[in-house]
Design a protein around this motif. Structure first.
Motif, PDB file in Angstrom:
ATOM      1  N   ASP B  25     -13.647 -27.838 -30.934  1.00  0.00           N
ATOM      2  CA  ASP B  25     -12.039 -28.025 -30.912  1.00  0.00           C
ATOM      3  C   ASP B  25     -11.337 -27.096 -31.819  1.00  0.00           C
ATOM      4  O   ASP B  25     -12.054 -26.260 -32.544  1.00  0.00           O
ATOM      5  N   GLY B  26     -10.098 -26.950 -31.834  1.00  0.00           N
ATOM      6  CA  GLY B  26      -9.286 -25.794 -32.500  1.00  0.00           C
ATOM      7  C   GLY B  26      -8.513 -25.148 -31.923  1.00  0.00           C
ATOM      8  O   GLY B  26      -8.607 -23.765 -32.051  1.00  0.00           O
ATOM      9  N   LYS B  27      -7.544 -25.572 -31.258  1.00  0.00           N
ATOM     10  CA  LYS B  27      -6.493 -24.684 -30.577  1.00  0.00           C
ATOM     11  C   LYS B  27      -6.740 -23.480 -29.863  1.00  0.00           C
ATOM     12  O   LYS B  27      -6.185 -23.349 -28.782  1.00  0.00           O
ATOM     13  N   TRP B  28      -7.850 -23.003 -30.387  1.00  0.00           N
ATOM     14  CA  TRP B  28      -8.094 -21.392 -29.598  1.00  0.00           C
ATOM     15  C   TRP B  28      -9.510 -21.327 -29.378  1.00  0.00           C
ATOM     16  O   TRP B  28     -10.002 -20.412 -28.370  1.00  0.00           O
ATOM     17  N   LYS B  29     -10.522 -22.132 -29.770  1.00  0.00           N
ATOM     18  CA  LYS B  29     -11.837 -22.062 -30.038  1.00  0.00           C
ATOM     19  C   LYS B  29     -12.167 -21.927 -28.391  1.00  0.00           C
ATOM     20  O   LYS B  29     -13.361 -21.115 -28.020  1.00  0.00           O
ATOM     21  N   GLY B  30     -12.020 -22.711 -27.723  1.00  0.00           N
ATOM     22  CA  GLY B  30     -12.294 -22.818 -26.403  1.00  0.00           C
ATOM     23  C   GLY B  30     -12.119 -21.477 -25.523  1.00  0.00           C
ATOM     24  O   GLY B  30     -13.019 -21.130 -24.977  1.00  0.00           O
ATOM     25  N   VAL B  31     -10.915 -21.282 -25.565  1.00  0.00           N
ATOM     26  CA  VAL B  31     -10.414 -19.838 -24.797  1.00  0.00           C
ATOM     27  C   VAL B  31     -11.291 -18.529 -25.408  1.00  0.00           C
ATOM     28  O   VAL B  31     -11.792 -17.977 -24.643  1.00  0.00           O
ATOM     29  N   ILE B  32     -11.260 -18.516 -26.475  1.00  0.00           N
ATOM     30  CA  ILE B  32     -12.156 -17.490 -27.174  1.00  0.00           C
ATOM     31  C   ILE B  32     -13.398 -17.366 -26.792  1.00  0.00           C
ATOM     32  O   ILE B  32     -14.032 -16.558 -26.409  1.00  0.00           O
ATOM     33  N   LEU B  33     -14.263 -18.496 -26.718  1.00  0.00           N
ATOM     34  CA  LEU B  33     -15.739 -18.657 -26.487  1.00  0.00           C
ATOM     35  C   LEU B  33     -15.612 -18.382 -24.780  1.00  0.00           C
ATOM     36  O   LEU B  33     -16.460 -17.604 -24.169  1.00  0.00           O
ATOM     37  N   PHE B  34     -14.815 -18.902 -23.938  1.00  0.00           N
ATOM     38  CA  PHE B  34     -14.613 -18.401 -22.717  1.00  0.00           C
ATOM     39  C   PHE B  34     -14.453 -16.952 -22.393  1.00  0.00           C
ATOM     40  O   PHE B  34     -15.275 -16.341 -21.566  1.00  0.00           O
ATOM     41  N   LYS B  48      -4.866  -9.972 -26.994  1.00  0.00           N
ATOM     42  CA  LYS B  48      -4.108  -9.526 -25.858  1.00  0.00           C
ATOM     43  C   LYS B  48      -4.403 -10.829 -24.743  1.00  0.00           C
ATOM     44  O   LYS B  48      -3.618 -11.024 -23.967  1.00  0.00           O
ATOM     45  N   ARG B  49      -5.561 -11.382 -24.938  1.00  0.00           N
ATOM     46  CA  ARG B  49      -6.007 -12.458 -24.079  1.00  0.00           C
ATOM     47  C   ARG B  49      -5.173 -13.636 -24.473  1.00  0.00           C
ATOM     48  O   ARG B  49      -4.906 -14.616 -23.697  1.00  0.00           O
ATOM     49  N   LEU B  50      -4.941 -13.988 -25.599  1.00  0.00           N
ATOM     50  CA  LEU B  50      -4.078 -15.136 -26.231  1.00  0.00           C
ATOM     51  C   LEU B  50      -2.746 -14.797 -26.697  1.00  0.00           C
ATOM     52  O   LEU B  50      -2.408 -14.442 -27.641  1.00  0.00           O
ATOM     53  N   PRO B  51      -1.893 -14.976 -25.735  1.00  0.00           N
ATOM     54  CA  PRO B  51      -0.568 -13.982 -25.797  1.00  0.00           C
ATOM     55  C   PRO B  51       0.338 -14.616 -27.169  1.00  0.00           C
ATOM     56  O   PRO B  51       1.017 -13.980 -27.755  1.00  0.00           O
ATOM     57  N   ASN B  52      -0.196 -16.011 -27.328  1.00  0.00           N
ATOM     58  CA  ASN B  52       1.041 -16.625 -28.544  1.00  0.00           C
ATOM     59  C   ASN B  52       0.044 -16.980 -29.866  1.00  0.00           C
ATOM     60  O   ASN B  52       0.502 -17.707 -30.684  1.00  0.00           O
ATOM     61  N   VAL B  53      -1.045 -16.087 -30.073  1.00  0.00           N
ATOM     62  CA  VAL B  53      -1.726 -16.254 -31.345  1.00  0.00           C
ATOM     63  C   VAL B  53      -1.324 -15.398 -32.417  1.00  0.00           C
ATOM     64  O   VAL B  53      -1.014 -14.111 -32.210  1.00  0.00           O
ATOM     65  N   THR B  54      -1.342 -15.843 -33.735  1.00  0.00           N
ATOM     66  CA  THR B  54      -0.991 -15.055 -34.704  1.00  0.00           C
ATOM     67  C   THR B  54      -2.328 -14.323 -35.048  1.00  0.00           C
ATOM     68  O   THR B  54      -3.320 -14.951 -34.801  1.00  0.00           O
ATOM     69  N   ARG B  56      -3.513 -14.455 -38.130  1.00  0.00           N
ATOM     70  CA  ARG B  56      -3.943 -15.406 -38.980  1.00  0.00           C
ATOM     71  C   ARG B  56      -4.719 -16.336 -38.340  1.00  0.00           C
ATOM     72  O   ARG B  56      -5.849 -16.799 -38.682  1.00  0.00           O
ATOM     73  N   MET B  57      -4.161 -17.030 -37.434  1.00  0.00           N
ATOM     74  CA  MET B  57      -4.820 -17.981 -36.487  1.00  0.00           C
ATOM     75  C   MET B  57      -6.060 -17.426 -35.859  1.00  0.00           C
ATOM     76  O   MET B  57      -7.224 -18.038 -35.721  1.00  0.00           O
ATOM     77  N   LEU B  58      -5.970 -16.516 -35.256  1.00  0.00           N
ATOM     78  CA  LEU B  58      -7.128 -15.654 -34.506  1.00  0.00           C
ATOM     79  C   LEU B  58      -8.171 -15.458 -35.593  1.00  0.00           C
ATOM     80  O   LEU B  58      -9.668 -15.969 -35.157  1.00  0.00           O
TER      81      LEU B  58
END
Lengths: 136, 136
Positions: B25-34, B48-54, B56-58
DNA sequence: CGGTATCCTCAGAGATACTG
DNA sequence: CAGTATCTCTGAGGATACCG
């Protein structure tokens, strides 16, 4: 009536992963779904399975699951009241997902340090210190 | 250094489900893992794969994944800096889970009203009005 | 029995700017 | 390139009490 909104609109090839995660995210939805896979349950029956959930939270989670088309809420006009929660077809379609989550959890709750951190030519630094364990 | 804690300690037969969910869980972990399943990537490549991530969040998400033993962070002492993120064995062990999430998402992002809500003797009331769609 | 109604907290997450 | 540093704010989620 508080409208239920979903937040994650971010897309990419991995969009589907996030989309699914968002739907089953939310503190209790995963376990609720898991228990409902075993069959229809009443409010307090579910509640007994989630030792630390408050009525407010359980209601909220169930309402979201209902809104997302995963569970069907059936109210019987009786005294005392009787409400049953059942998975819909859509809800049952999540079975592979829930089971994948459960299988991984079962296999990895006791963590073996020797099998992680060995990816490439790792530094060996930054030893993982603590993972949460499952109580009871 | 902010310590990373996990919150969900609630147990029951479905505990494993929640335990796994909490980790990914955690907003971006799923996609990152993917995305990392396709191979090692650098910070900006992931970004670049997460268009809206800052940034800091990444960084935060990657640090949590690292803390949980899913990714290995390799820093090369070069100029300009180069940092690579790779899945660990433990990280790759999540592949079935991630793929289950993705498969379900792919199969259900366009929702067919005819196949849901038909569980038992449903009321037919409470028509599901809107599910989020994947843009782009 | 199966919920609501309030009130409150705090950590997750966004915006913006700066740096080794 | 790969991040930090602040500052702010929303809302998910907890505690407690009451209701049809």
């Amino acid at each position: 009536m508080p409208r239920i909104r979903h937040r994650r609109l971010d897309c990419s090839p991995g969009c589907a992963v996030e989309a699914t995660l968002e739907l089953i995210d939310g503190k209790w939805k995963g376990v609720i779904l898991f228990h409902l896979l075993q069959g229809t349950m009443r409010f307090n029956a579910i509640r007994k399975r989630l030792p630390n959930v408050t009525p407010r939270m359980l209601t909220a989670q169930l309402r979201e699951l209902e809104h997302d088309g995963f569970v069907l809420r059936t109210v019987y006009a009786e005294v005392p009241p009787k409400v049953e929660y059942t998975l819909t077809e859509r809800g049952r379609s999540l079975e592979p997902v829930i089971m994948a989550l459960k299988s991984w959890g079962d296999a990895h709750t006791s963590f073996d340090p020797a099998s992680a951190d060995r990816a490439t030519g790792g530094t060996g630094a930054g030893p993982p210190d603590s993972w949460p364990a499952c109580r009871s």
